[in-house]
Write a protein that holds these residues in place. Structure first.
Motif, short mmCIF file in Angstrom:
data_model
loop_
_atom_site.label_atom_id
_atom_site.label_comp_id
_atom_site.label_asym_id
_atom_site.label_seq_id
_atom_site.Cartn_x
_atom_site.Cartn_y
_atom_site.Cartn_z
N VAL A 202 25.37 37.33 16.82
CA VAL A 202 25.95 38.14 15.76
C VAL A 202 25.09 38.00 14.50
O VAL A 202 24.73 36.88 14.12
N ILE A 208 27.28 42.75 16.47
CA ILE A 208 26.89 42.10 17.72
C ILE A 208 25.58 42.70 18.21
O ILE A 208 25.47 43.90 18.43
N GLU A 211 25.21 40.57 24.00
CA GLU A 211 26.42 39.97 24.56
C GLU A 211 26.25 39.77 26.06
O GLU A 211 25.59 40.55 26.74
N VAL A 250 35.43 38.34 17.67
CA VAL A 250 34.34 38.15 16.70
C VAL A 250 34.76 38.66 15.34
O VAL A 250 34.59 38.01 14.30
N VAL A 255 32.97 36.22 12.30
CA VAL A 255 31.72 35.58 12.70
C VAL A 255 30.52 36.30 12.09
O VAL A 255 30.42 37.53 12.13
#
Length: 396
Positions: A202, A208, A211, A250, A255
């Motif tokens: 992140v 993001i 992933e 997230v 985050v």
């Protein structure tokens, strides 16, 4: 950029984070309690300077080490270990030295205490197990009356599956309360589910950039407490419902600028309040990379270098994924010294050597959760992967 990497020598593969920072032009300054001469040459070559403390548990020593580097090299831009055990200390050092690229000490409770994670899971719209903070015997009994046996008990602030137990009946319950641990424990309703993770890189805006995730085919709690073999794998795609839950988590936890490892259950049976078979349920968040050699598994499965992607996020707040990647599943099998296996190491090498990416004997601190001997193999189909699990795990 002045980047202080605390505990760069453990886990042993973390020198790769330091190497990629160096390759990006960062000044990599290490602080640890290992003798300099004991560091692998790859780590020595990645560090601008190393400061040895007698004990990383001693905050005064750690503070003096950071102050020394700040005096010698100027403003410190990052302080990070990527290690669960040192998250709170890293945060305190950031607070004391006004380092903004990472959480401060006041941000720690919600990511270190399992009970306090629950509110953010609910904020994300992800259900999670009912819980009780262990207090008196009578209050514990009330919780059992509500959720029934079995229940899971573990430190509210703890690392991995250490000191985690499954209480199956009144005898287990009475034994637990007869010798209550000195730290705060949390008791949770048992969730019959497959453990799966959402791992994400992140950037500073909370976006993001990459992933993936893994699936654990055996309970780590059982593996630790019953000394069972350990099997888990990075899968060749991240299921959309898991990715959706991970992305929402997230966002709920705010985050930024981190590589994180979030754990979920996928229900094997319907459970009231949590969902139907296949539903995603929150387990716990880890504001650091997945443990042990799992970053290498991410590399093998995705044909990339997660250490470089992380360093690019740190230095440039962006990444470039390689094109035409060879995507597969990467399996980790952990075997234990005390078990008598049907197939020897030599037979495994003969059968799966062409698929083997790594074989290592693990240090004791990792062996309890991952096995004494670790094999990493690459598979393009799950049928082939499960066949490998069955072959390596077969007992005499």
């Amino acid at each position: 950029m002045n980047f202080i990497f605390t505990s760069p020598h453990f886990p042993t593969n973390y020198w790769k984070f330091c190497r990629q920072l160096k390759n990006n032009g960062a000044n990599v300054l290490g602080i640890g309690d290992a003798d300099y001469d004991s560091l692998p040459w790859e780590l020595k070559d990645s560090l601008t300077e190393y400061y040895k403390v007698n004990s990383m548990e001693n905050y005064d020593e750690m503070y003096k080490a950071v102050a020394f580097f700040a005096f010698k090299y100027g403003k410190i831009d990052w302080i990070e270990s990527n290690n669960e055990y040192w998250l709170e200390q890293d945060a305190k050092l950031r607070s004391d030295f006004n380092v903004s690229t990472g959480p401060h000490i006041e941000d720690m409770d919600v990511v270190k205490f399992k009970s306090k994670m629950k509110a953010n899971y609910h904020k994300a719209g992800v259900p999670c197990a009912k819980y009780h903070l262990v207090s008196t015997y009578e209050e514990g009994k009330k919780f059992i009356e509500e959720v029934g046996y079995p229940v899971i008990v573990k430190p509210d602030n703890g690392v991995g599956a250490s000191n985690t137990f499954k209480i199956k009946n009144d005898d287990d319950f009475n034994a637990f309360y007869a010798d209550l641990p000195p730290v705060q424990y949390i008791m949770e309703e048992f969730v019959n589910g497959e453990v799966c993770s959402y791992d994400a890189l992140v950037n500073s805006k909370g976006e993001i950039m990459f992933e993936t995730g893994n699936i654990t085919t055996i309970s780590i709690v059982d593996a630790v407490n019953e000394k069972g073999d350990v099997y888990f794998y990075i899968y060749d795609h991240c299921a959309e419902d898991l990715a959706d839950a991970g992305r929402r988590t997230v966002k709920a936890f705010g985050v930024k600028s981190r590589l994180v490892h979030f754990e979920f259950f996928r229900l094997k049976e319907a459970k009231e309040g949590l969902g139907d078979v296949g539903a995603i349920v929150g387990l716990e968040v880890n504001m650091r990379p997945c443990g042990g050699f799992t970053p290498d598994m991410i590399n093998f499965a995705n044909s990339l270098d997660i250490y470089k992607l992380w360093a690019d996020m740190v230095c440039f707040d962006g990444i470039n994924l390689p094109e035409n990647r060879d995507i597969s599943n990467c399996l980790s099998v952990g075997r234990r010294k005390e078990n008598s296996y049907l197939h020897s190491h030599e037979e495994i090498m003969e059968r799966y050597g062409h698929k083997l990416w790594m074989y290592e004997e693990l240090p004791a601190v990792l062996a309890s959760g991952m096995g004494d001997y670790m094999y990493l193999t690459k598979h393009y189909t799950l049928d082939e992967l499960f066949e490998c699990i069955e072959y390596m795990g077969a007992k005499k």
